[in-house]
Scaffold this motif. Sequence first.
Motif, short mmCIF file in Angstrom:
data_model
loop_
_atom_site.label_atom_id
_atom_site.label_comp_id
_atom_site.label_asym_id
_atom_site.label_seq_id
_atom_site.Cartn_x
_atom_site.Cartn_y
_atom_site.Cartn_z
N SER A 113 3.14 13.98 -4.67
CA SER A 113 2.11 13.13 -5.25
C SER A 113 0.87 13.98 -5.52
O SER A 113 0.38 14.66 -4.62
N SER A 147 4.00 7.26 -2.88
CA SER A 147 4.68 6.02 -3.25
C SER A 147 5.65 5.61 -2.15
O SER A 147 6.37 6.45 -1.60
N ALA A 164 0.86 -1.19 0.00
CA ALA A 164 0.00 0.00 0.00
C ALA A 164 0.89 1.23 0.00
O ALA A 164 2.02 1.19 0.48
N PRO A 165 0.39 2.35 -0.53
CA PRO A 165 1.18 3.58 -0.45
C PRO A 165 1.22 4.09 0.98
O PRO A 165 0.56 3.54 1.87
N SER A 179 -2.99 11.46 6.90
CA SER A 179 -4.33 11.83 7.33
C SER A 179 -4.35 13.26 7.83
O SER A 179 -3.35 13.77 8.34
N TYR A 227 0.01 6.61 3.47
CA TYR A 227 -1.14 7.51 3.58
C TYR A 227 -0.88 8.57 4.63
O TYR A 227 -0.30 8.30 5.68
N ILE A 233 -8.06 10.57 5.15
CA ILE A 233 -6.85 10.47 4.31
C ILE A 233 -6.78 11.70 3.41
O ILE A 233 -7.72 12.01 2.68
N SER A 261 -1.64 10.33 -0.53
CA SER A 261 -0.94 9.04 -0.54
C SER A 261 0.33 9.21 -1.37
O SER A 261 0.34 9.90 -2.38
#
Length: 131
Positions: A73, A53, A37-38, A42, A40, A48, A51
């Motif tokens: 991103s 990489s 998963a990337p 919040s 995240y 969220i 996100s």
Amino acid sequence: SVDYNFDLIGIAAHLSDYRLCWFLNEQLQLRLHKSEAPFYVSDKNGKISGSFSMFEWLDEDNFRNFFLLKNKSDGQFLFPELPKIDYFLVVQEAGSIDIDDFLMQMKEIKPILAVFNLDVATFSSSKKLIF
């Protein structure tokens, strides 16, 4: 006060995350791989808000973890105060690597433009990396 138990290296490089990961693995004998998963981020309400990489290596033999995070991103920055940094290498267990040696080896990777040993306590965005 916040306990930052990680070292943070900023990387300026015009490379895709996969290419940079490959160079770091080759040069530093790491085993970074794309995380499932990337990473995240919040907002204050737990929603969220972004996100990024992420590549990771949980180095269980040496009780430390490596994370390679992209700073930008979808027009957002993980560290807005460091817009010229393209990637961050996070090493959980502060002091578990020889930072100066790592920086010297990273500077030998031709496509890397610059590397920086960052003092996590001086950036408010460092709190995002406590996980």
